[in-house]
Each structure stands twice: as C-alpha cells, then as structure tokens.
Scaffold this motif. Structure first.
Motif, PDB file in Angstrom:
ATOM      1  N   TYR A 118      -8.289  -6.943  -2.469  1.00  0.00           N
ATOM      2  CA  TYR A 118      -9.301  -5.895  -2.617  1.00  0.00           C
ATOM      3  C   TYR A 118     -10.675  -6.540  -2.459  1.00  0.00           C
ATOM      4  O   TYR A 118     -10.824  -7.771  -2.464  1.00  0.00           O
ATOM      5  N   PHE A 119     -11.693  -5.693  -2.320  1.00  0.00           N
ATOM      6  CA  PHE A 119     -13.060  -6.195  -2.160  1.00  0.00           C
ATOM      7  C   PHE A 119     -14.009  -5.247  -2.878  1.00  0.00           C
ATOM      8  O   PHE A 119     -13.869  -4.030  -2.787  1.00  0.00           O
ATOM      9  N   ILE A 128      -9.617  -1.073  -1.255  1.00  0.00           N
ATOM     10  CA  ILE A 128      -8.277  -1.545  -1.593  1.00  0.00           C
ATOM     11  C   ILE A 128      -7.284  -0.737  -0.768  1.00  0.00           C
ATOM     12  O   ILE A 128      -7.553   0.421  -0.433  1.00  0.00           O
ATOM     13  N   HIS A 129      -6.153  -1.325  -0.442  1.00  0.00           N
ATOM     14  CA  HIS A 129      -5.216  -0.613   0.418  1.00  0.00           C
ATOM     15  C   HIS A 129      -4.634   0.619  -0.274  1.00  0.00           C
ATOM     16  O   HIS A 129      -4.639   1.721   0.294  1.00  0.00           O
ATOM     17  N   ALA A 130      -4.126   0.443  -1.489  1.00  0.00           N
ATOM     18  CA  ALA A 130      -3.422   1.548  -2.156  1.00  0.00           C
ATOM     19  C   ALA A 130      -4.100   1.950  -3.459  1.00  0.00           C
ATOM     20  O   ALA A 130      -4.619   3.051  -3.588  1.00  0.00           O
ATOM     21  N   GLY A 131      -4.090   1.057  -4.457  1.00  0.00           N
ATOM     22  CA  GLY A 131      -4.688   1.414  -5.731  1.00  0.00           C
ATOM     23  C   GLY A 131      -4.449   0.362  -6.795  1.00  0.00           C
ATOM     24  O   GLY A 131      -4.088  -0.773  -6.497  1.00  0.00           O
ATOM     25  N   PHE A 132      -4.652   0.763  -8.047  1.00  0.00           N
ATOM     26  CA  PHE A 132      -4.431  -0.127  -9.191  1.00  0.00           C
ATOM     27  C   PHE A 132      -4.188   0.760 -10.401  1.00  0.00           C
ATOM     28  O   PHE A 132      -4.543   1.950 -10.405  1.00  0.00           O
ATOM     29  N   SER A 133      -3.580   0.207 -11.441  1.00  0.00           N
ATOM     30  CA  SER A 133      -3.244   1.005 -12.618  1.00  0.00           C
ATOM     31  C   SER A 133      -4.004   0.590 -13.868  1.00  0.00           C
ATOM     32  O   SER A 133      -4.087   1.370 -14.821  1.00  0.00           O
ATOM     33  N   SER A 134      -4.573  -0.611 -13.884  1.00  0.00           N
ATOM     34  CA  SER A 134      -5.263  -1.084 -15.082  1.00  0.00           C
ATOM     35  C   SER A 134      -6.564  -0.318 -15.317  1.00  0.00           C
ATOM     36  O   SER A 134      -7.343  -0.085 -14.390  1.00  0.00           O
ATOM     37  N   MET A 135      -6.816   0.057 -16.547  1.00  0.00           N
ATOM     38  CA  MET A 135      -8.063   0.739 -16.904  1.00  0.00           C
ATOM     39  C   MET A 135      -9.252  -0.210 -16.852  1.00  0.00           C
ATOM     40  O   MET A 135     -10.404   0.213 -17.001  1.00  0.00           O
ATOM     41  N   HIS A 136      -8.974  -1.504 -16.651  1.00  0.00           N
ATOM     42  CA  HIS A 136     -10.041  -2.506 -16.580  1.00  0.00           C
ATOM     43  C   HIS A 136     -10.296  -2.982 -15.150  1.00  0.00           C
ATOM     44  O   HIS A 136     -11.054  -3.924 -14.928  1.00  0.00           O
ATOM     45  N   PRO A 138      -8.801  -3.791 -10.919  1.00  0.00           N
ATOM     46  CA  PRO A 138      -7.757  -4.582 -10.267  1.00  0.00           C
ATOM     47  C   PRO A 138      -7.728  -6.046 -10.686  1.00  0.00           C
ATOM     48  O   PRO A 138      -6.680  -6.688 -10.616  1.00  0.00           O
ATOM     49  N   GLU A 139      -8.864  -6.574 -11.141  1.00  0.00           N
ATOM     50  CA  GLU A 139      -8.864  -7.979 -11.564  1.00  0.00           C
ATOM     51  C   GLU A 139      -8.035  -8.193 -12.819  1.00  0.00           C
ATOM     52  O   GLU A 139      -7.639  -9.322 -13.128  1.00  0.00           O
ATOM     53  N   LYS A 140      -7.739  -7.102 -13.541  1.00  0.00           N
ATOM     54  CA  LYS A 140      -6.911  -7.179 -14.746  1.00  0.00           C
ATOM     55  C   LYS A 140      -5.519  -6.589 -14.515  1.00  0.00           C
ATOM     56  O   LYS A 140      -4.762  -6.393 -15.466  1.00  0.00           O
ATOM     57  N   GLU A 141      -5.185  -6.333 -13.272  1.00  0.00           N
ATOM     58  CA  GLU A 141      -3.910  -5.698 -12.937  1.00  0.00           C
ATOM     59  C   GLU A 141      -2.728  -6.620 -13.234  1.00  0.00           C
ATOM     60  O   GLU A 141      -2.709  -7.781 -12.828  1.00  0.00           O
ATOM     61  N   HIS A 142      -1.748  -6.114 -13.974  1.00  0.00           N
ATOM     62  CA  HIS A 142      -0.557  -6.904 -14.282  1.00  0.00           C
ATOM     63  C   HIS A 142       0.435  -6.902 -13.118  1.00  0.00           C
ATOM     64  O   HIS A 142       1.204  -7.845 -12.947  1.00  0.00           O
ATOM     65  N   ASP A 150       0.496   1.228  -4.849  1.00  0.00           N
ATOM     66  CA  ASP A 150       0.198   2.278  -5.829  1.00  0.00           C
ATOM     67  C   ASP A 150      -0.308   3.565  -5.171  1.00  0.00           C
ATOM     68  O   ASP A 150      -1.144   3.536  -4.269  1.00  0.00           O
ATOM     69  N   ARG A 151       0.216   4.695  -5.620  1.00  0.00           N
ATOM     70  CA  ARG A 151      -0.303   5.991  -5.171  1.00  0.00           C
ATOM     71  C   ARG A 151      -0.827   6.831  -6.336  1.00  0.00           C
ATOM     72  O   ARG A 151      -1.345   7.923  -6.131  1.00  0.00           O
TER      73      ARG A 151
END
Length: 243
Positions: A118-119, A128-136, A138-142, A150-151
């Motif tokens: 991502y950038f 980002i290509h798709a997405g992320f789930s962390s509320m903090h 993508p840098e905190k994405e598990h 992610d959709r």
C-alpha cells in the motif's frame, strides 16, 4: 499542477493500457499510481510488466501489488503452478512468458519484489489493491493477505455512503484514518456500473478490464477520469479471465 493519476486493474490488457495512456497524456511531473493485478486475463501479461518497467523510467510510478501479482510472483520464483491461479488467469500469463528468457524473468521478479502493499501520500490518501480490516490502519494489519484480498472495506463504504454522517459515533473508524482511499480488486461491473465508483471516501477504480469492461484512470485532485475502449475489443479471440 502536478497530478496524481490512479490506474485500475489491467489484467494483461496491454493494448488497452497503451490506449488509455495516450488519452490521459501524463505530463512529466505527474505521479502515476497503479493499483495492482497487472497480470492474468488477456494474453499480454508479461508484456504489460515489461511495458510498466519501461514506463517507470520515464515517470514517477508507484506499483501496488494485487492478489494476481502475488500468484505470478510465486510462480516466477518457484516454478510451481497454483491450481486456483491457473484457472483464474494464470494459464494465459504462463503462455505470455513463453518467449521471455531467464534474464527477462529475473527482471520481472525484481519488479514484483519492489511492489508496495500500500502507499500513503503526503495528503493522507491511501492507495491499496483491496483493503484492510484493522481499525488502526494497514500498518497494524494482522492479516497482510487483506491488502490484496479484502472486500469488507469497499462493502462497508458502499453500505455507509450517505447514511451516516462523518461526525457520528457510528461512522466506520477505518474510513476516518485517511482523507481518501483508492482501491481496485472488485469490478464495478458487479454493480452494473462501468465507471469508477465512490462509497464514502473510498474510490474503486477497477472497472472490469479483466472481463467485458474498460480500463480506467482517475486524477485524484479533480476526479476527472479517462477510460480505454472495452478491453475485449482488443482481444476478439479471447475470453479474458474467469470470475
């Protein structure tokens, strides 16, 4: 004025990409951001990668990695064919590499290795290509596979659009992290839309170039966008990628 030009999923459609770039006519100081999925679909995947390598020598380019790029990279490195990938565009990609020698393949591996998950730009826009789930963010994405798979981010943005005000406690925290978010991965054709779509502050630039749609580019400062012709027109004897 320097523009940031964002390109949707290409999926091996080199001819459409060339046409689109001619219509956009990037200036020397423009920044070009590609949202991933350069391969798998139409017959010129290897040629798309070669073209993008050359393009990056003339313009400031940022390349985000998509899920199809992950598959292709693994094949180039390990020479092992993922069966799911093979059925979803991998076959055409493998065939496109028939005339690429070992040094050429290594050059492509180096290109894939330099792609970003991502950038975030200087104005706090996320690409980002798709997405992320962390509320903090993508840098905190598990689960880093979310970057390319992610959709839920896009589905949430569509669901919340115009329903809940930004200052509401119910407004999704993920969307408050960034000024704007630009994604690909989910073709707008799924919603019977042929142009870039917006949900809240999320912009989806994948307009179905892998199927029967067009390849799109948007200037984030003005939201002006350009499109190629329907990509299938350039490859009349091909079917593109399976869903």
């Amino acid at each position: 004025m320097k523009r940031t030009l964002v390109f949707g999923d290409i999926h091996g459609g080199l001819k459409a990409l060339v046409q689109l770039l001619n219509r956009v006519a990037p200036l020397e100081n423009d920044r070009l951001i590609f949202l991933g999925d350069y391969v798998d679909g139409w017959s010129e995947s290897a040629q798309v990668i070669e073209f993008l390598i050359s393009l990056s020598q003339k313009h400031e380019c940022i390349f985000i990695k998509g899920n199809h790029d992950v598959w292709c990279q693994e094949w180039l490195i390990n020479d092992v064919i993922n069966e799911i990938w093979f059925l979803h565009g991998g076959k055409s990609t493998i065939e496109s590499y028939q005339d690429i020698d070992l040094s050429g393949k290594q050059r492509h591996v180096d290109f894939f290795n330099k792609m970003k998950d991502y950038f975030v730009d200087e104005n706090k826009n996320l690409f980002i290509h798709a997405g992320f789930s962390s509320m903090h963010g993508p840098e905190k994405e598990h689960y880093q596979t979310n970057f390319s798979w992610d959709r839920t981010l896009w589905e949430m943005a569509l669901t919340m659009d115009k329903r809940i005000k930004k200052d509401s406690l119910l407004y999704p925290k993920r969307l408050l992290l960034y000024n704007e978010i630009y994604i690909g991965h989910t073709p707008t054709l799924h919603y019977d839309v042929e142009t870039p779509m917006q949900g809240c502050n999320v912009w989806n630039i994948d307009t179905g170039a892998a199927f029967y749609g067009k390849l799109s580019c948007i200037a984030i400062e003005t939201k002006e966008f350009w499109q190629s012709d329907v990509v299938q027109i350039f490859y009349p004897n091909e079917k593109g990628r399976n869903k």
